[in-house]
Design an enzyme around this catalytic site. Structure first.
Site, PDB file in Angstrom:
ATOM      1  N   GLY A  36      38.045  41.567  37.814  1.00 18.04           N
ATOM      2  CA  GLY A  36      38.819  41.153  36.643  1.00 18.04           C
ATOM      3  C   GLY A  36      39.309  39.718  36.757  1.00 18.04           C
ATOM      4  O   GLY A  36      39.173  39.079  37.796  1.00 18.04           O
ATOM      5  N   TYR A 142      26.414  54.715  43.509  1.00 13.94           N
ATOM      6  CA  TYR A 142      27.410  54.518  42.447  1.00 13.94           C
ATOM      7  C   TYR A 142      27.599  55.805  41.649  1.00 13.94           C
ATOM      8  O   TYR A 142      28.730  56.244  41.403  1.00 13.94           O
ATOM      9  CB  TYR A 142      26.950  53.376  41.529  1.00 13.94           C
ATOM     10  CG  TYR A 142      27.816  53.221  40.304  1.00 13.94           C
ATOM     11  CD1 TYR A 142      29.039  52.578  40.381  1.00 13.94           C
ATOM     12  CD2 TYR A 142      27.409  53.746  39.073  1.00 13.94           C
ATOM     13  CE1 TYR A 142      29.850  52.460  39.262  1.00 13.94           C
ATOM     14  CE2 TYR A 142      28.213  53.625  37.952  1.00 13.94           C
ATOM     15  CZ  TYR A 142      29.426  52.978  38.047  1.00 13.94           C
ATOM     16  OH  TYR A 142      30.221  52.871  36.939  1.00 13.94           O
TER      17      TYR A 142
HETATM   18  C1  UD1 Z   1      25.777  50.633  33.581  1.00 11.79           C
HETATM   19  C2  UD1 Z   1      27.079  50.099  34.148  1.00 11.79           C
HETATM   20  C3  UD1 Z   1      27.735  51.136  35.006  1.00 11.79           C
HETATM   21  C4  UD1 Z   1      27.916  52.356  34.140  1.00 11.79           C
HETATM   22  C5  UD1 Z   1      26.567  52.843  33.678  1.00 11.79           C
HETATM   23  C6  UD1 Z   1      26.650  54.043  32.779  1.00 11.79           C
HETATM   24  C7  UD1 Z   1      27.303  47.708  34.450  1.00 11.79           C
HETATM   25  C8  UD1 Z   1      27.091  46.525  35.326  1.00 11.79           C
HETATM   26  N1  UD1 Z   1      26.839  48.875  34.911  1.00 11.79           N
HETATM   27  O1  UD1 Z   1      24.809  50.850  34.602  1.00 11.79           O
HETATM   28  O2  UD1 Z   1      28.986  50.691  35.447  1.00 11.79           O
HETATM   29  O3  UD1 Z   1      28.593  53.357  34.834  1.00 11.79           O
HETATM   30  O4  UD1 Z   1      25.977  51.805  32.889  1.00 11.79           O
HETATM   31  O5  UD1 Z   1      27.411  53.753  31.699  1.00 11.79           O
HETATM   32  O6  UD1 Z   1      27.887  47.588  33.376  1.00 11.79           O
HETATM   33  N2  UD1 Z   1      18.596  44.956  33.686  1.00 11.79           N
HETATM   34  C9  UD1 Z   1      17.649  43.988  33.366  1.00 11.79           C
HETATM   35  N3  UD1 Z   1      17.995  42.671  33.506  1.00 11.79           N
HETATM   36  C10 UD1 Z   1      19.243  42.267  33.914  1.00 11.79           C
HETATM   37  C11 UD1 Z   1      20.206  43.271  34.250  1.00 11.79           C
HETATM   38  C12 UD1 Z   1      19.840  44.594  34.117  1.00 11.79           C
HETATM   39  O7  UD1 Z   1      16.522  44.301  32.984  1.00 11.79           O
HETATM   40  O8  UD1 Z   1      19.499  41.055  33.991  1.00 11.79           O
HETATM   41  C13 UD1 Z   1      18.229  46.369  33.486  1.00 11.79           C
HETATM   42  C14 UD1 Z   1      18.566  47.291  34.647  1.00 11.79           C
HETATM   43  O9  UD1 Z   1      17.531  47.307  35.602  1.00 11.79           O
HETATM   44  C15 UD1 Z   1      18.713  48.634  33.924  1.00 11.79           C
HETATM   45  C16 UD1 Z   1      19.309  48.234  32.563  1.00 11.79           C
HETATM   46  O10 UD1 Z   1      19.010  46.853  32.406  1.00 11.79           O
HETATM   47  O11 UD1 Z   1      17.450  49.239  33.703  1.00 11.79           O
HETATM   48  C17 UD1 Z   1      20.805  48.431  32.503  1.00 11.79           C
HETATM   49  O12 UD1 Z   1      21.387  47.828  33.651  1.00 11.79           O
HETATM   50  P1  UD1 Z   1      22.964  47.577  33.791  1.00 11.79           P
HETATM   51  O13 UD1 Z   1      23.472  46.827  32.623  1.00 11.79           O
HETATM   52  O14 UD1 Z   1      23.201  47.036  35.162  1.00 11.79           O
HETATM   53  O15 UD1 Z   1      23.548  49.043  33.584  1.00 11.79           O
HETATM   54  P2  UD1 Z   1      23.291  50.459  34.318  1.00 11.79           P
HETATM   55  O16 UD1 Z   1      22.624  50.295  35.614  1.00 11.79           O
HETATM   56  O17 UD1 Z   1      22.670  51.330  33.289  1.00 11.79           O
END
Ligand code: UD1
Length: 316
Positions: A36, A142
């Site tokens: 934060g 996680y």
């Molecule tokens: C997210 C949350 C987690 C929450 C979960 C369920 C975050 C960082 N994580 O996890 O706290 O508990 O949802 O609600 O908010 N990706 C890309 N490019 C990027 C970043 C990510 O392609 O630059 C992909 C990842 O590989 C994944 C998807 O986007 O397939 C979502 O990733 P992310 O936003 O990190 O979220 P979750 O892993 O789903």
């Protein structure tokens, strides 16, 4: 009413604190500022009590919960890949820290604890949308840590009569989500790439889907969960009920920003689930939850916010 919000300087926490203050309640924020930022609380700073400290230190948690009616427990290590890299650190904060929160809430005799749980508890389910009746089966440290938090909250209900509600958030996005680390939420990364003219990176083929939920909907759920009768001891999905692929989000961002930027496709991330979509019927009926801000509207608002607040990275 008096609220205590752990992680209240974070993305979801600070949006929740703003709404609590807007409703005229008093609030104590406990945050170690590891994720934060104090600037997230700038607009309400003189109306709240801020305590800098970690949920891993039970004495400071006790101090923050003194005379609280409701505890919103949002402090956590939030990233899936970070937990794969360092499971001990994720467990120390998300499991041990949650246990401290529950013990301190029990001893302070608060009316209820609302726990920020996660859809990642489900892991890969054969069926979509995911309902709370499905057996959780997390596939990342996680996801385990968040599921254990729910179990602990429920056990504190049974053993000590501590009222508790766990909200399984589904991919929250919106203003103040920090785009600054590889562990940041994907939409914060994609949007700021578009604004900076940088290339977004997609892990995998981009056909994975998520139930992206605008933060205002989650704030509504957090506050409903504090008081809804019949909710204690239960777990609720907090999403929108729809899902969208990463490739679709990129096309939408092209439309919204008027820019066309080809993404770079890298190998999938360890611990990633393929698809995620919430069934929100239970939350609608027991909490009165109603996600009023639809995905596209939320995405537009979020783009506007980053346009006003995001400083382009020097490399862009
Ligand atoms: C997210 C949350 C987690 C929450 C979960 C369920 C975050 C960082 N994580 O996890 O706290 O508990 O949802 O609600 O908010 N990706 C890309 N490019 C990027 C970043 C990510 O392609 O630059 C992909 C990842 O590989 C994944 C998807 O986007 O397939 C979502 O990733 P992310 O936003 O990190 O979220 P979750 O892993 O789903």
């Amino acid at each position: 009413m008096r609220y205590a919000v752990t992680g209240g300087a974070g993305f979801i926490g600070s949006n929740t604190v703003d709404e609590i203050v807007r409703r005229g309640h008093s609030v104590v924020v406990l945050d170690d500022l590891s994720g934060g930022k104090e600037e997230n609380l700038a607009e309400v700073r003189n109306k709240i009590t801020f305590i800098k400290g970690s949920i891993t230190d039970i004495e400071i948690v006790r101090k923050a919960f003194h005379e609280a009616d409701y505890v919103l427990h949002l402090a956590a290590r939030t990233s899936v890949p970070r937990s794969v890299k360092d499971p001990i650190e994720t467990s120390r904060v998300n499991i041990d820290g949650t246990l401290n929160v529950l013990v301190a809430a029990r001893d302070a005799r608060v009316k209820r604890v609302v726990f920020a749980a996660s859809s990642s508890a489900y892991g890969e389910t054969a069926e979509l949308p995911k309902t709370e009746a499905m057996q959780p089966s997390p596939i990342s440290p996680y996801g385990v840590s968040k599921f254990v938090g729910e179990l602990y909250a429920q056990v504190f209900g049974r053993c000590y009569g501590l009222e508790n509600v766990s909200l399984r958030y589904f991919n929250v996005f919106g203003p103040r989500q920090d785009p600054g680390s590889p562990y940041s939420g994907v939409l914060s990364r994609f949007i700021t790439c578009f604004l900076d003219g940088a290339q977004p990176v997609v892990y995998g083929d981009g056909e994975q889907s998520r139930d992206f939920t605008y933060v205002e909907n989650v704030v509504q759920a957090n506050l409903l969960a504090c008081e809804a009768p019949g909710a204690s001891g239960k777990v609720f999905n907090i999403g929108t009920g729809a899902r969208i692929t990463l490739n679709q989000t990129l096309r939408l961002l092209e439309q919204i920003t008027g820019k066309s930027i080809a993404a770079k496709y890298d190998p999938p991330r360890e611990g990633d689930i393929r698809d995620s979509q919430a069934d929100i019927a239970l939350g609608r009926s027991i909490l009165g939850y109603d996600p009023r801000v639809a995905f596209e509207e939320g995405l537009r608002r979020t783009c506007d916010w980053y346009r006003a607040h995001h400083k382009p990275s020097p490399a862009a």
